[in-house]
Design an enzyme around this catalytic site. Sequence first.
Site, PDB file in Angstrom:
ATOM      1  N   HIS A 203       0.863  -1.101  -0.032  1.00  0.00           N
ATOM      2  CA  HIS A 203      -0.177   0.064  -0.023  1.00  0.00           C
ATOM      3  C   HIS A 203       0.883   1.314   0.005  1.00  0.00           C
ATOM      4  O   HIS A 203       1.728   1.232   0.851  1.00  0.00           O
ATOM      5  CB  HIS A 203      -0.963  -0.183   1.220  1.00  0.00           C
ATOM      6  CG  HIS A 203      -2.197  -1.126   0.936  1.00  0.00           C
ATOM      7  ND1 HIS A 203      -2.352  -1.815   2.084  1.00  0.00           N
ATOM      8  CD2 HIS A 203      -2.579  -1.484   0.168  1.00  0.00           C
ATOM      9  CE1 HIS A 203      -3.005  -2.763   1.809  1.00  0.00           C
ATOM     10  NE2 HIS A 203      -3.404  -2.731   0.340  1.00  0.00           N
ATOM     11  N   GLU A 206       1.844   3.639   3.144  1.00  0.00           N
ATOM     12  CA  GLU A 206       2.391   3.128   4.315  1.00  0.00           C
ATOM     13  C   GLU A 206       3.667   3.238   4.173  1.00  0.00           C
ATOM     14  O   GLU A 206       4.505   2.271   4.377  1.00  0.00           O
ATOM     15  CB  GLU A 206       1.700   1.692   4.362  1.00  0.00           C
ATOM     16  CG  GLU A 206       0.145   1.815   4.533  1.00  0.00           C
ATOM     17  CD  GLU A 206      -0.318   0.548   4.225  1.00  0.00           C
ATOM     18  OE1 GLU A 206       0.343  -0.562   4.369  1.00  0.00           O
ATOM     19  OE2 GLU A 206      -1.671   0.541   4.159  1.00  0.00           O
ATOM     20  N   HIS A 323       2.817  -3.201   6.796  1.00  0.00           N
ATOM     21  CA  HIS A 323       1.856  -2.297   6.523  1.00  0.00           C
ATOM     22  C   HIS A 323       1.731  -1.123   7.695  1.00  0.00           C
ATOM     23  O   HIS A 323       2.435  -1.509   8.646  1.00  0.00           O
ATOM     24  CB  HIS A 323       0.339  -3.034   6.400  1.00  0.00           C
ATOM     25  CG  HIS A 323       0.168  -3.926   5.284  1.00  0.00           C
ATOM     26  ND1 HIS A 323      -0.465  -3.663   4.212  1.00  0.00           N
ATOM     27  CD2 HIS A 323       0.474  -5.100   4.967  1.00  0.00           C
ATOM     28  CE1 HIS A 323      -0.585  -4.467   3.436  1.00  0.00           C
ATOM     29  NE2 HIS A 323      -0.129  -5.461   3.793  1.00  0.00           N
ATOM     30  N   GLU A 396       0.864  -4.312  11.088  1.00  0.00           N
ATOM     31  CA  GLU A 396       0.495  -3.121  11.118  1.00  0.00           C
ATOM     32  C   GLU A 396       1.310  -2.380  11.862  1.00  0.00           C
ATOM     33  O   GLU A 396       1.311  -2.526  13.139  1.00  0.00           O
ATOM     34  CB  GLU A 396      -0.911  -2.897  11.608  1.00  0.00           C
ATOM     35  CG  GLU A 396      -1.827  -3.702  10.587  1.00  0.00           C
ATOM     36  CD  GLU A 396      -2.212  -3.240   9.043  1.00  0.00           C
ATOM     37  OE1 GLU A 396      -1.540  -2.016   8.877  1.00  0.00           O
ATOM     38  OE2 GLU A 396      -3.008  -3.732   8.183  1.00  0.00           O
TER      39      GLU A 396
HETATM   40  O1  0X9 Z   1      -6.606  -4.263   4.592  1.00  0.00           O
HETATM   41  C1  0X9 Z   1      -5.435  -4.594   4.227  1.00  0.00           C
HETATM   42  O2  0X9 Z   1      -4.972  -4.895   3.070  1.00  0.00           O
HETATM   43  C2  0X9 Z   1      -4.516  -4.635   5.322  1.00  0.00           C
HETATM   44  N1  0X9 Z   1      -4.662  -3.301   6.216  1.00  0.00           N
HETATM   45  S1  0X9 Z   1      -4.239  -2.048   5.627  1.00  0.00           S
HETATM   46  O3  0X9 Z   1      -4.860  -0.947   6.588  1.00  0.00           O
HETATM   47  N2  0X9 Z   1      -2.718  -1.519   5.764  1.00  0.00           N
HETATM   48  O4  0X9 Z   1      -4.793  -1.737   4.140  1.00  0.00           O
HETATM   49  C3  0X9 Z   1      -4.587  -5.756   6.321  1.00  0.00           C
HETATM   50  C4  0X9 Z   1      -5.144  -7.064   5.694  1.00  0.00           C
HETATM   51  C5  0X9 Z   1      -5.180  -8.225   6.873  1.00  0.00           C
HETATM   52  N3  0X9 Z   1      -6.338  -8.984   6.783  1.00  0.00           N
HETATM   53  C6  0X9 Z   1      -7.505  -8.424   7.428  1.00  0.00           C
HETATM   54  N4  0X9 Z   1      -7.456  -7.431   8.115  1.00  0.00           N
HETATM   55  N5  0X9 Z   1      -8.423  -9.263   7.254  1.00  0.00           N
HETATM   56 ZN    ZN Z   2      -1.735  -1.866   4.175  1.00  0.00          ZN
END
Ligand code: 0X9
Ligand code: ZN
Length: 436
Positions: A203, A206, A323, A396
Amino acid sequence: MIARAGSPPPWDGSRDREVGRVLPSEGVYVRRLGFPVLVLGSLALAGVGTATAAPLAHHGDAIVRVQASPAEVEALGLDVWTHGTAEPSVVARVTLEQRALLDVSGLDYRVLDPDLGPRVAAERARLLAAPPVQGGLDPGFYDDYRSFDAVISRLGALVANRPDRVSHVELGLSLQGRFLRGVRITNPGAADRPVVVVQGCQHAREWISVAATVFAAEQFATAAEGTELDVLLDQVELVVVPVANPDGYVHSWQRDRYWRKNRRDGHGVDLNRNFGVAFGGAGSSGNPSSQVYRGAAPFSEPESEALQRLIESRRFAIHVDLHSYGQLILHPWSHTRERSRDHRHLSSLAVRMAEAIAATHGERYRPMSGESLYPASGTLMDWAYGTHGVASFVIELRPRGGTGFVLPPAQILPTCDEGLAAVLALGESHGAAGDR
Ligand code: 0X9
Ligand code: ZN
């Protein structure tokens, strides 16, 4: 700050000392015969970002906490940033125009920050005023965030510094022709060590994930003989890919600080919804303007395809996908509430990482399965685990909330320490358990 016509854009890293190429704009580049060729007419493909387009100021964009599910907030077109871990709430960015929509939606919300403009402007001004990073392994590298080109240079410096231990890994090219490049780090000796992959920046916005991956690579690359890191490099091979989404990262520097996806057709694809496990499921969207747009098909994007090829090229034991933000350690599954077959093992590794992190600067990172935060389908973590049995985690990084993606530079190094501590805890548990 607005880029002056005829001058280099402020965000392209061209003031940094280069080993790699300078990309003077977001135009599409291809490498043929070993030199970059600008494809004419490419700006249309690259979307709104051009060398001379002013960066978005984000004036009037507010951060709100909405008492609703991510899907409800997504449906309003808001940019979801993070999720409550205890209560079903979502933190999102809302433009002035979207605020009216939110007001009539009937959803309860609270304003956390009424205007992102000053923060974005302050960061931009700081980066413009910062002295250019020096070559080699100048420790000032971690004083601030670094452009894509500076990161590529730094990887080159790591290889130059320890050619016996470090080599480049070429994964191909991004949609716009930038390097998908990492480094492989291991001590000379056995060729069949288990492989640990650490990658950042799926992303674009980030940025801390880029610093943390480079830092981890660097600490291993430069580890003195007999240290913990050196000993681990006798046992494992580390592959570090700091920028999985270079086009998005450059766009986030040059044009839109809060850009998330790659740059496919200007709207972009969320790479972390483009992998081939549960593709198309909950927490992803078929709408190209969504922040979680999954793309036309699994692995439709060169960036996700490159990671697929990497993971399929060897028997990987561990994968860490860095992330931001939220201070969380997520383990499979991402897409389903069902427990994974290795739930106990993976969650205990996540707890161990959280403990190792806490031991560095006292910060709490919460371990949990991805889905228990919110469902996300077609993720790299689920694909690496589900298809190849890799113990895969999303971390994260900082902050827990607060300034969101714009983490103050004073927190770069402490956050890097936390990322390294997590990788080390995983590497060591793997070495000790020898279970994969
Ligand atoms: O949504 C995502 O792709 C990730 N979080 S972010 O805020 N950096 O975009 C995390 C994905 C991990 N899986 C779940 N949260 N289900
Ligand atoms: Zn992310």
